[in-house]
Each structure stands twice: as C-alpha cells, then as structure tokens.
Design an enzyme around this catalytic site. Structure first.
Site, PDB file in Angstrom:
ATOM      1  N   ARG A 175      44.102 -31.359 -25.062  1.00  0.00           N
ATOM      2  CA  ARG A 175      45.026 -30.240 -24.896  1.00  0.00           C
ATOM      3  C   ARG A 175      45.771 -30.370 -23.577  1.00  0.00           C
ATOM      4  O   ARG A 175      46.989 -30.157 -23.514  1.00  0.00           O
ATOM      5  CB  ARG A 175      44.285 -28.908 -24.968  1.00  0.00           C
ATOM      6  CG  ARG A 175      43.809 -28.542 -26.364  1.00  0.00           C
ATOM      7  CD  ARG A 175      42.965 -27.278 -26.355  1.00  0.00           C
ATOM      8  NE  ARG A 175      43.700 -26.104 -25.905  1.00  0.00           N
ATOM      9  CZ  ARG A 175      43.122 -24.937 -25.610  1.00  0.00           C
ATOM     10  NH1 ARG A 175      41.802 -24.809 -25.694  1.00  0.00           N
ATOM     11  NH2 ARG A 175      43.856 -23.914 -25.219  1.00  0.00           N
ATOM     12  N   CYS A 235      42.922 -21.941 -17.740  1.00  0.00           N
ATOM     13  CA  CYS A 235      42.496 -22.514 -19.036  1.00  0.00           C
ATOM     14  C   CYS A 235      43.503 -22.063 -20.081  1.00  0.00           C
ATOM     15  O   CYS A 235      44.691 -21.992 -19.814  1.00  0.00           O
ATOM     16  CB  CYS A 235      41.067 -22.089 -19.378  1.00  0.00           C
ATOM     17  SG  CYS A 235      40.843 -20.309 -19.560  1.00  0.00           S
TER      18      CYS A 235
END
Length: 277
Positions: A175, A235
């Site tokens: 990611r 995050c």
C-alpha cells in the site's frame, strides 16, 4: 516513563482490584462485528468500546477524535473516569487496542495500558472468560481534556515533511509503495512524499506481543526512523498509526499521531502522492 503495556500475568493477578477497568476495543478493517465477538468471549468485567461510535460522527473522515465533551459522555457511559487504572485489549492481539489507548490518554486518562498479546494470548493461556450480554455499568464522570501536543493535523504534516522531519507510515509495504489499491474507495494509492514506511507488523513478535528494548528500537531504526527525534505517526485511518505511537511510548519517547492519516491525505487534490520505496 512507565510502560504502556501490561502482561497477561499481571492483569490476571489484578482482576477484581478496585479502580481497575478493563476495556475491549476490538475493531476490524474487514467490517467484522466486534460486539458479537465480545459477547462470545471477553475478559471478566470488561466493557466494550466501539471505536466507530466513540469517534467524531460529524466528521467526513473515519475515526477522528471527537470533541472532548462528546468523548467524555462516551467514556463516562462505559463507567470510566480519568483516574481509573484502565486496561484495553482487542481480539486480534495488538491492533485496535492501541488506538483506544491513544484516544484515552490523549483525552486525559492518567493510567492506561494495553494488554500485551490481547485476548488471543489470554485465551491460549487458559485464563477465564465471560460470555453473553454485558449489563451496562453505572455511569461515571470522565473529565476529558484534549492534549493537543499528541495530535497532528494536515497543515502540521505538510510543514514537517517540507522540513524533512520524520513521518512514519504504519501501512503495509504494498500500500505504501502504491502497488495495491486502498481499501477505502476514492483514495489514491501511494504515500506522502518524504514519509518512511514502518508496517506495524514489524513491531510485533510471532505471538502477537510487542517487541521490547533494543529489538523494538532496531525495528524503528531499520525503517529510517530515529526514535530520539520527533516523529509523527500515520496509517490509513489513524488506527494502526497508534501501534507505532505505542511502540515509541514503550521506548520512552513521545510522538504525534496524524488523525486524518491517508484517509485525508490520499483523498485530497491539493496533496502529493509518491509511489515506490
């Protein structure tokens, strides 16, 4: 600084202690219902903290801190005060409990610890669990006071990155590198230019407990993060960033958490996104 963690042995020895409050803060990215799991198996006397319900419901972004007075009502409804000895855990091991720890301490709770290894370790060791619906505890007064020094907003992160300071991204490597789509629709792939990737899983041992001491510090340094310098953690939506903040607290260091995280940064047209390492 005292450790933000508590072992299963130490918690088991303290069960029933006056002023001890146990909180199940299980939350799952895949949408699994933490409430039903709580009623299947929980540590005795635990209450359930729904991270979504305890966050700012008026915000367009997920899991944002609510105003202090709203958080106070939520926590008071769980029977918590800022003076309680609070232990938070989750059903994964060490995942969303870190976010609950960060929220509670950022809002003024004085003694909050995360159960190292969580419910899985507790159950593996054959310790007692309860089942069924949990009666609501008597309400208490939670005097929430926001510690703004523990929170970073978008403009703060922009400035820090422009100055070459440290931002640690807890998302997985694929990611971070932009090789996998974000789980939330409408977000670009990639990362903030200048951020460093420190997947939260690299801070954990095989049994789901947090690394300690030199092993924990090495995990940060190998990712290019110097724990002795200021760090902002981030995050996808502010949940696993709290694991990095928890790790820094275990090392005796403070940090700020970017509450909007990639849900904010990756959804805007006025922010840059980088791909690759």
């Amino acid at each position: 600084m005292p450790s933000p963690l508590i072992s299963t042995n130490d918690l088991a020895a303290r069960l029933g202690e006056p002023g001890l409050k146990i909180v199940d803060a299980s939350w799952h990215l895949d949408g699994r219902d933490g409430t039903s799991e709580f009623e299947t198996a929980r540590i005795p006397e635990a209450v359930f903290l729904d991270l979504d319900a305890a966050s700012d419901r008026a915000a367009s972004l997920p899991h944002m801190l609510p105003p202090p007075e709203v958080f106070a009502t939520s926590m008071g409804g769980l029977g918590l005060t800022i003076d309680d000895a609070i232990v938070v855990y989750d059903a994964v091991g060490l995942f969303s409990a870190a976010r609950a720890w960060w929220m509670l301490t950022t809002m003024g709770a004085r003694d909050v610890r995360v159960l190292d290894g969580g419910l899985p370790k507790w159950v593996r060791e054959g310790r007692p669990v309860e089942q069924g619906p949990r009666p609501s505890p008597p309400p208490e007064q939670f005097d929430a006071r926001l510690d703004a020094d523990r929170v970073a907003d978008l403009e703060t992160v922009r400035r820090v990155l422009a100055q070459g300071e440290q931002v640690a991204d807890a998302r997985g490597a694929v990611r971070f590198r932009g090789e996998a789509a974000e789980p939330r629709p409408g977000l670009r792939s990639g990362h903030m230019p200048g951020a460093r990737n420190l997947p939260y899983s690299t801070l954990l041992k095989a049994d789901g407990t947090l690394k300690r001491g030199a092993e924990l510090e090495t995990a940060f340094r190998q990712a290019g993060i110097d724990p002795d310098r200021p760090v902002i953690t981030t995050c996808g939506s502010g949940v696993t960033a709290a694991i990095l903040s928890l790790g820094l607290a275990e090392l005796g260091r403070s940090s700020r958490l970017y509450d909007g995280s990639w849900a904010e940064w990756g959804g805007r047209e006025d922010t840059a996104a980088a791909t690759g390492p």
